[in-house]
Design a protein around this motif. Structure first.
Motif, short mmCIF file in Angstrom:
data_model
loop_
_atom_site.label_atom_id
_atom_site.label_comp_id
_atom_site.label_asym_id
_atom_site.label_seq_id
_atom_site.Cartn_x
_atom_site.Cartn_y
_atom_site.Cartn_z
N PHE A 127 0.79 -1.02 0.09
CA PHE A 127 0.10 0.23 0.02
C PHE A 127 0.72 1.46 0.08
CE2 PHE A 127 -4.26 -1.25 -0.11
CZ PHE A 127 -4.29 -2.49 0.76
N PHE A 131 0.47 4.27 -2.70
CA PHE A 131 0.50 5.32 -2.44
C PHE A 131 1.42 6.69 -2.77
CE2 PHE A 131 -3.87 6.34 -0.71
CZ PHE A 131 -4.14 5.13 0.33
N PRO A 134 2.15 7.58 -7.40
CA PRO A 134 1.75 8.71 -8.18
C PRO A 134 2.67 10.18 -7.90
CG PRO A 134 -0.09 7.84 -7.19
CD PRO A 134 1.12 7.07 -6.62
N ILE A 145 -3.62 13.74 -17.46
CA ILE A 145 -4.36 12.67 -17.06
C ILE A 145 -5.87 13.10 -16.38
CG2 ILE A 145 -4.74 10.49 -15.39
CD1 ILE A 145 -1.77 10.23 -15.73
N PHE A 146 -5.63 14.24 -15.52
CA PHE A 146 -6.75 14.72 -14.73
C PHE A 146 -7.59 15.57 -15.71
CE2 PHE A 146 -6.97 13.08 -10.55
CZ PHE A 146 -5.66 12.79 -10.13
N PHE A 149 -9.66 13.00 -17.01
CA PHE A 149 -10.60 12.17 -16.01
C PHE A 149 -11.54 13.15 -15.46
CE2 PHE A 149 -10.87 9.13 -13.09
CZ PHE A 149 -11.17 9.48 -11.87
N TRP A 156 -14.25 10.07 -16.06
CA TRP A 156 -14.53 9.11 -15.28
C TRP A 156 -15.42 9.58 -13.97
CZ3 TRP A 156 -11.39 4.07 -15.29
CH2 TRP A 156 -11.29 3.36 -16.79
N TRP A 189 -2.31 13.78 -5.97
CA TRP A 189 -1.17 12.92 -6.04
C TRP A 189 0.10 13.47 -5.85
CZ3 TRP A 189 -1.96 10.30 -11.69
CH2 TRP A 189 -2.70 9.29 -11.46
N ILE B 9 -9.81 2.63 -1.02
CA ILE B 9 -9.35 4.18 -1.24
C ILE B 9 -8.11 4.03 -2.31
CG2 ILE B 9 -7.96 6.00 -0.06
CD1 ILE B 9 -9.98 6.03 1.90
N VAL B 10 -7.42 2.98 -2.18
CA VAL B 10 -6.26 3.07 -3.12
C VAL B 10 -6.81 2.76 -4.67
CG1 VAL B 10 -4.38 1.39 -4.00
CG2 VAL B 10 -4.50 2.07 -1.72
N TYR B 13 -8.00 6.21 -5.52
CA TYR B 13 -6.65 7.00 -5.71
C TYR B 13 -5.98 7.00 -6.98
CZ TYR B 13 -2.29 8.98 -3.77
OH TYR B 13 -1.12 9.85 -3.64
N LEU B 14 -6.14 5.55 -7.49
CA LEU B 14 -5.20 5.18 -8.67
C LEU B 14 -6.27 5.03 -9.94
CD1 LEU B 14 -2.85 2.30 -7.33
CD2 LEU B 14 -2.37 4.89 -7.61
N SER B 15 -7.54 5.26 -9.79
CA SER B 15 -8.36 5.18 -10.96
C SER B 15 -7.91 6.03 -12.02
CB SER B 15 -9.76 5.34 -10.46
OG SER B 15 -9.91 6.67 -9.93
N PRO B 16 -7.61 7.42 -11.88
CA PRO B 16 -7.22 8.21 -12.96
C PRO B 16 -6.30 7.35 -13.96
CG PRO B 16 -7.20 9.33 -11.13
CD PRO B 16 -7.53 8.23 -10.77
N PHE B 17 -5.47 6.41 -13.41
CA PHE B 17 -4.18 5.32 -14.33
C PHE B 17 -5.23 4.76 -15.22
CE2 PHE B 17 -0.34 6.93 -13.00
CZ PHE B 17 -0.11 6.98 -11.82
#
Lengths: 321, 329
Positions: A127, A131, A134, A145-146, A149, A156, A189, B9-10, B13-17
């Motif tokens: 984990f 975390f 990014p 990317i954002f 997004f 999304w 990030w 959460i992870v 957090y990583l969904s944009p990838f």
């Protein structure tokens, strides 16, 4: 001869040793300067001289395209500060962003670190890496990317909100209000580093303290407030200062997303965007230098305030009271 | 339990990838249509015409048939698996049917983006700037940190305070004259302004290295001194070999910084396409192709590939470096 010769002989004998010690010290000093020289030269050339020059520029109307035509205009640039509507806008934009961004930049990594420090969590190393990862993504990639997004129709986030909660998400990138939460989301990030340092610091807290507190009947919240937070306050302080520095340099994200236009409707006209446009697009280096000194002043005051406040809430376990 | 919560959460957090990867494999229509995966409507060629295929419920089963003739209350379909049977009449409104989709991954997007932005050139530029700057900063920061850690320089503490002060100093104040200076000596439009300043020590790196050097016991230094080693020799043979974790951390920090750097290349390279590093190159490309999200996401992947791969290979070293130098305040 005997009575007066002895002290003189002793004095003479001691001389070479003292001379050797002094020249060692001096030679050490000289070597010190030698090794220090790259920084000294760099400091003079890239900090001291530019700062002085920049200060002088504030009294001129220097335009880089035609440096020969520069004249002294006295305090005109400073008067302009009071009449510049873009300045007022940019100060306001930066301030209201900072008021939320700064606390978030501490609270979010702190929460993540607390989560990763939890006793019953499996696969902590995994984990932690996930975390942190990014943080390594280059800012340009993050922005694009954002940008996709958070797209109102094909992104999304809104698609998720719609399918999971039936909420029609806002136009994150074009609404003057929602652009700010969008900017925060993009910044998340970037908290990986803060999270890591806070987690590392949390892990150095001796578990005996926790055990003793539980024996005394303290609950988790109290333990967190009275034990964990004070003991990791140096790292929190360190990250707060870094966030503050980053805030005064905040530029790339709004610039790349909105191409420096400050849209929607000046909502992203951050201070550095205004500065960049003045100095590099309109080529007004004199006024640009004035804007630079203004933000310098504000940044120095803010930094001094933060450092002064440290006395009240930063607790160094290694110090003796 | 807490692991489940953290996993959720992870994922978020990583969904944009995931968004990035999936979008980069689509094409424009797929994106506009809003399907999650890169899918396109299936079609079937019949009598030289591409007919759209729908999911048609027939006798309680779902069949995938091509729509041949549209009607209001009934339509004619062709069964792609049995075209010789001719058109089949089906009762129902065709507009209520779901389009049949099939996976349609556009690997070609990467090739397009790669050639359009001239990625090999961008990559070379970025690597060159990063590596040469890295050499410069290591050489100078190690020397300066050594000076602060080991030598009795007068007013050393005040000088160190000034050094730390430059970390906090907003760059805008020095930016305008520095830019003017580089412009006057014609270094703008070259890589020099991006590389040369790093040869004069970086305050942050000096800070980290100095903290680290100070922890090293002096006994080894003194032993070497007694053996007749000069300060330079001591640096190379005693200090540096003991400091590899911190040096590697500094190297990685600088590399990541250089890879990320957008602002300085933006202003100093004057938009010369041949000299742009990846950061500015991607931005320029996406400026032109901003209506092509699939290509934009492909470039985003190209930009992050190297640092992320580098991270995964060195993560242990990297994170230990941060912990060692960052927590020790």
């Amino acid at each position: 001869m005997a009575a007066t010769d002895k002290p003189q002989a002793l004095y003479a004998a001691a001389q070479p040793a003292k001379a050797k010690k002094m020249s060692l010290e001096r030679s050490q000093q000289r070597w010190g300067w030698v090794f220090l020289s790259p920084w000294i030269i760099g400091f003079i050339a890239f900090t001291l001289i530019p700062m002085t020059a920049s200060f002088i520029f504030t009294f001129t109307n220097l335009k880089l395209a035609d440096p020969g035509a520069t004249e002294f205009i006295g305090l005109d640039n400073y008067r302009k500060l009071f009449n510049d509507p873009d300045l007022k806008t940019s100060l306001w934009v930066t301030l209201r962003f900072a008021v939320v961004a700064l606390p978030l930049s501490i609270v979010i990594p702190l929460s993540m670190a607390t989560l990763l420090n939890a006793k019953n969590l499996w696969a902590k190393r995994l984990f932690r890496t996930l975390f942190y990862m990014p943080y390594m993504v280059p800012l340009i990639s993050v922005i694009y990317i954002f940008n996709g997004f958070l797209n109102a129709n094909t992104g999304w986030l809104n698609m998720f909100l719609d399918s999971a909660f039936g909420i029609k998400g806002p136009d994150w990138l074009f609404d003057p209000f929602w652009i700010y939460p969008a900017l925060f989301i993009i910044g998340i990030w970037g908290t990986g580093n803060a999270m890591l340092t806070m987690l590392a610091s949390m892990q150095t807290v001796p578990t005996e303290l926790y055990e003793a507190a539980r024996v005394d009947g303290a609950d988790s919240l109290l333990i967190f407030r009275k034990i964990t937070l004070p003991l990791i306050s140096p790292v929190i302080f360190y990250n707060l200062v870094l966030s503050l520095i980053g805030l005064f340099r905040y530029f790339e994200i709004p610039y790349v997303i909105k191409r420096g236009t400050g849209d929607p409707g000046n909502a992203t006209l951050f201070y550095n965007i205004h500065f960049f446009r003045t100095a590099f697009r309109f080529q007004d280096m004199g006024y640009g230098a004035t804007l630079a000194w203004l933000i310098f002043l504000i940044a120095m005051i803010a930094t001094v305030l933060v450092f002064a406040s440290a006395k009240y809430w930063v607790f160094y376990a290694g110090d003796r009271d | 339990m807490i692991t489940l919560f953290t996993t959720l959460i992870v994922i978020g957090y990583l969904s944009p990838f995931a968004y990035m990867t999936v979008t980069s494999l689509k094409d424009k229509t797929q994106i506009v249509e809003g399907s999650i995966l890169p899918q396109s409507p299936r079609t079937f060629v019949y009598e030289d015409e591409a007919l759209p295929i729908y999911n048609v419920p027939v006798d309680g089963e779902m069949k995938q048939w091509a729509l041949f003739k549209k009607g209001r209350e009934s339509s004619q379909f062709i069964d792609p698996e049995n075209p010789a049977a001719g058109p089949i009449e089906w009762q129902g409104r065709w507009r209520q049917l779901e389009t049949a989709m099939e996976m349609d991954i556009r690997w070609g997007n990467f090739e397009t983006a790669w050639t359009e932005i001239e990625f090999p050139r961008l990559l070379f530029n970025t690597l060159f700037i990063a590596v040469v700057g890295l050499i410069g900063t290591l050489l100078s920061s190690i020397c300066v940190a050594y000076a602060f850690a080991r030598f009795p320089i007068p007013a050393k503490n005040m000088l160190f305070l000034i050094l730390v002060g430059t970390i906090v100093l907003p760059r805008q104040v020095t930016l305008v004259p520095t830019y003017a200076f580089f412009s006057q000596i014609n270094w703008t439009g070259t890589w020099l302004p991006l590389i040369v300043p790093h040869f004069f020590a970086n305050a942050y790196n000096v800070f980290l290295l100095r903290q680290f050097f100070r922890q090293l016991p002096r006994e080894l230094d003194e032993a070497a001194m007694i053996d007749g080693a000069g300060p330079f020799r001591i640096l190379i043979s005693v200090i540096i070999p003991q400091s590899y974790p911190a040096i590697v951390a500094v190297a990685l920090f600088h590399f990541v910084f250089a890879w990320n750097d957008y602002f300085e290349p933006l202003i100093y390279l004057l938009g010369k396409r041949d000299l742009l590093p990846i950061s500015v190159g991607i931005q320029e490309f996406n400026f032109v192709y901003d209506q092509q999200p699939h290509l934009i996401q492909a470039t985003a992947i190209m930009g992050l590939a190297l640092p992320v791969i580098l991270f995964f290979f060195s993560q242990r070293v990297f994170m230990r470096g941060i912990v060692v130098t960052g927590v020790d305040k």
